[in-house]
Design a protein around this motif. Sequence first.
Motif, PDB file in Angstrom:
ATOM      1  N   ASP A 149     -10.743  -3.492  15.025  1.00 11.57           N
ATOM      2  CA  ASP A 149     -11.239  -4.186  14.106  1.00 11.57           C
ATOM      3  C   ASP A 149     -10.526  -4.883  13.099  1.00 11.57           C
ATOM      4  O   ASP A 149      -9.549  -3.684  12.495  1.00 11.57           O
ATOM      5  CB  ASP A 149     -12.494  -3.391  13.546  1.00 11.57           C
ATOM      6  CG  ASP A 149     -13.265  -4.076  12.655  1.00 11.57           C
ATOM      7  OD1 ASP A 149     -13.065  -4.846  11.889  1.00 11.57           O
ATOM      8  OD2 ASP A 149     -14.673  -3.599  12.884  1.00 11.57           O
ATOM      9  N   MET A 150     -10.527  -6.033  12.554  1.00  6.11           N
ATOM     10  CA  MET A 150      -9.827  -6.544  11.593  1.00  6.11           C
ATOM     11  C   MET A 150      -9.921  -5.629  10.103  1.00  6.11           C
ATOM     12  O   MET A 150      -9.120  -5.995   9.180  1.00  6.11           O
ATOM     13  CB  MET A 150      -9.863  -7.912  11.280  1.00  6.11           C
ATOM     14  CG  MET A 150      -9.234  -8.702  12.363  1.00  6.11           C
ATOM     15  SD  MET A 150      -9.243 -10.655  11.943  1.00  6.11           S
ATOM     16  CE  MET A 150     -10.980 -10.809  12.402  1.00  6.11           C
ATOM     17  N   THR A 151     -11.091  -5.208  10.059  1.00  8.97           N
ATOM     18  CA  THR A 151     -11.541  -4.496   8.708  1.00  8.97           C
ATOM     19  C   THR A 151     -10.859  -3.111   8.500  1.00  8.97           C
ATOM     20  O   THR A 151     -10.937  -2.445   7.535  1.00  8.97           O
ATOM     21  CB  THR A 151     -13.078  -4.389   8.385  1.00  8.97           C
ATOM     22  OG1 THR A 151     -13.635  -3.912   9.378  1.00  8.97           O
ATOM     23  CG2 THR A 151     -13.316  -6.155   8.575  1.00  8.97           C
ATOM     24  N   GLU A 152     -10.495  -2.529  10.024  1.00  9.07           N
ATOM     25  CA  GLU A 152      -9.790  -1.085  10.018  1.00  9.07           C
ATOM     26  C   GLU A 152      -8.825  -1.136  10.996  1.00  9.07           C
ATOM     27  O   GLU A 152      -9.019  -0.559  12.026  1.00  9.07           O
ATOM     28  CB  GLU A 152     -10.857  -0.353  10.102  1.00  9.07           C
ATOM     29  CG  GLU A 152     -10.740   1.320  10.071  1.00  9.07           C
ATOM     30  CD  GLU A 152     -11.784   2.210  10.031  1.00  9.07           C
ATOM     31  OE1 GLU A 152     -11.563   3.379  10.001  1.00  9.07           O
ATOM     32  OE2 GLU A 152     -12.973   1.692  10.233  1.00  9.07           O
ATOM     33  N   LEU A 153      -7.759  -1.865  10.611  1.00  8.96           N
ATOM     34  CA  LEU A 153      -6.686  -2.025  11.492  1.00  8.96           C
ATOM     35  C   LEU A 153      -6.002  -0.690  11.940  1.00  8.96           C
ATOM     36  O   LEU A 153      -5.703   0.160  11.345  1.00  8.96           O
ATOM     37  CB  LEU A 153      -5.436  -2.965  11.289  1.00  8.96           C
ATOM     38  CG  LEU A 153      -6.092  -4.427  10.700  1.00  8.96           C
ATOM     39  CD1 LEU A 153      -4.781  -5.190   9.937  1.00  8.96           C
ATOM     40  CD2 LEU A 153      -6.080  -5.158  12.186  1.00  8.96           C
ATOM     41  N   ASP A 157       0.649   1.552   7.169  1.00 11.00           N
ATOM     42  CA  ASP A 157       1.184   0.593   5.987  1.00 11.00           C
ATOM     43  C   ASP A 157       2.674   0.204   6.267  1.00 11.00           C
ATOM     44  O   ASP A 157       3.415   0.823   6.893  1.00 11.00           O
ATOM     45  CB  ASP A 157       1.192   1.584   4.823  1.00 11.00           C
ATOM     46  CG  ASP A 157      -0.182   2.031   4.278  1.00 11.00           C
ATOM     47  OD1 ASP A 157      -1.034   1.681   5.154  1.00 11.00           O
ATOM     48  OD2 ASP A 157      -0.121   2.747   3.437  1.00 11.00           O
ATOM     49  N   GLY A 158       2.797  -1.136   5.875  1.00 10.96           N
ATOM     50  CA  GLY A 158       4.028  -1.770   5.917  1.00 10.96           C
ATOM     51  C   GLY A 158       4.636  -1.915   7.360  1.00 10.96           C
ATOM     52  O   GLY A 158       5.678  -1.958   7.382  1.00 10.96           O
ATOM     53  N   VAL A 188      -0.945  -3.661   5.914  1.00  9.76           N
ATOM     54  CA  VAL A 188       0.122  -3.406   7.054  1.00  9.76           C
ATOM     55  C   VAL A 188       1.477  -4.310   7.054  1.00  9.76           C
ATOM     56  O   VAL A 188       2.302  -4.028   7.746  1.00  9.76           O
ATOM     57  CB  VAL A 188      -0.683  -3.797   8.332  1.00  9.76           C
ATOM     58  CG1 VAL A 188      -1.668  -2.755   8.755  1.00  9.76           C
ATOM     59  CG2 VAL A 188      -0.914  -5.332   8.493  1.00  9.76           C
ATOM     60  N   LEU A 189       1.270  -5.264   6.007  1.00 14.47           N
ATOM     61  CA  LEU A 189       2.694  -5.949   5.725  1.00 14.47           C
ATOM     62  C   LEU A 189       3.703  -5.074   4.965  1.00 14.47           C
ATOM     63  O   LEU A 189       3.330  -4.239   3.993  1.00 14.47           O
ATOM     64  CB  LEU A 189       2.533  -7.153   4.946  1.00 14.47           C
ATOM     65  CG  LEU A 189       2.163  -8.538   5.774  1.00 14.47           C
ATOM     66  CD1 LEU A 189       1.701  -9.385   4.608  1.00 14.47           C
ATOM     67  CD2 LEU A 189       3.197  -9.025   6.442  1.00 14.47           C
ATOM     68  N   PRO A 250       0.703  -3.846  -7.547  1.00 16.68           N
ATOM     69  CA  PRO A 250      -0.452  -2.673  -7.503  1.00 16.68           C
ATOM     70  C   PRO A 250      -0.262  -2.214  -5.717  1.00 16.68           C
ATOM     71  O   PRO A 250       0.166  -2.949  -4.815  1.00 16.68           O
ATOM     72  CB  PRO A 250      -1.812  -3.678  -7.419  1.00 16.68           C
ATOM     73  CG  PRO A 250      -1.174  -4.790  -8.289  1.00 16.68           C
ATOM     74  CD  PRO A 250       0.361  -5.032  -7.974  1.00 16.68           C
ATOM     75  N   ALA A 251      -0.709  -0.907  -5.459  1.00 18.14           N
ATOM     76  CA  ALA A 251      -0.898  -0.427  -4.369  1.00 18.14           C
ATOM     77  C   ALA A 251      -2.016  -1.133  -3.407  1.00 18.14           C
ATOM     78  O   ALA A 251      -2.973  -1.489  -4.181  1.00 18.14           O
ATOM     79  CB  ALA A 251      -1.029   1.128  -4.233  1.00 18.14           C
ATOM     80  N   TYR A 252      -2.004  -1.105  -2.066  1.00 20.15           N
ATOM     81  CA  TYR A 252      -2.844  -2.044  -1.154  1.00 20.15           C
ATOM     82  C   TYR A 252      -3.749  -1.117  -0.610  1.00 20.15           C
ATOM     83  O   TYR A 252      -3.115  -0.240   0.202  1.00 20.15           O
ATOM     84  CB  TYR A 252      -2.039  -3.043  -0.437  1.00 20.15           C
ATOM     85  CG  TYR A 252      -1.371  -4.165  -1.154  1.00 20.15           C
ATOM     86  CD1 TYR A 252      -2.158  -5.338  -1.437  1.00 20.15           C
ATOM     87  CD2 TYR A 252      -0.063  -3.980  -1.627  1.00 20.15           C
ATOM     88  CE1 TYR A 252      -1.719  -6.166  -2.296  1.00 20.15           C
ATOM     89  CE2 TYR A 252       0.427  -5.218  -2.118  1.00 20.15           C
ATOM     90  CZ  TYR A 252      -0.233  -6.025  -2.794  1.00 20.15           C
ATOM     91  OH  TYR A 252       0.115  -7.207  -3.343  1.00 20.15           O
TER      92      TYR A 252
END
Length: 252
Positions: A149-153, A157-158, A188-189, A250-252
């Motif tokens: 799901d795009m809303t919970e990949l 992180d990164g 995730v970037l 800012p943290a993502y």
Amino acid sequence: MTGIARRGSYGVDAPYVLFGLACGAVGLVFAGIGVGIGLGAPLAVVCYVLAAVMAVGFALYLNATRRGKFQVWSEILDEAALRGDERLLDLGCGRGAVLLLAARRLTTGRAVGVDLWRTVDQSGNAMAVTERNSVAEGVRDRVELRTGDMTELPFGDGEFDVVVSNLAVHNIKSAEGRARAIDEAVRVLRPGGRLFIADIVAAAEYRRRLTELGAADVEMRPLGWRMWWGGPWMGTRLVTAAKADDPGAPAY
């Protein structure tokens, strides 16, 4: 790379829309014939004009789904100037139209596609179909497919250098859900990683959310008639941005 032949089978985006346009055009022609017999020529002309509009819409939609999106995304990926060693994520990859175009540009990198594999969004959408397409295009060794799901990949992180998406985020019905998908794309970037999202009705939302998240170089532009899904009122826009690499961001 816009002239490279496609060997895979990529179906039709939102096939019910194309079917509706075809049925509408044919129905209006028959309505015009009936109205002309019963009520006279002026109303028949209106029906024929509307039928012509729907027929043009059908042709534009068919071109966008079968040819235009490949041409436009080839140009976008050329502009991105991938080195070849990137780890790239395609949100809502479907049968792999954009994912496999990107994979062709990778050498030691990896193109990862995530999808819920719903056929309402694309005809014949299934992981097995995308796998076959990756084999047909000669890039299976550079492609990884996941259900998610795009809303919970399902990624840390990164993990990615580049995130792309074509006509997928708008399938999330709520504005809150679409914002969450943008949050996840940025999460995730890696710092400095780049984002390319093409969509129809909600592109301005993505630009606004990316700005709120402190992304750099946030821009939006129309992608032109080759990605008109029935007419200019359903044109596609591209949102681009980069994840801030400032340690104080800012943290993502």
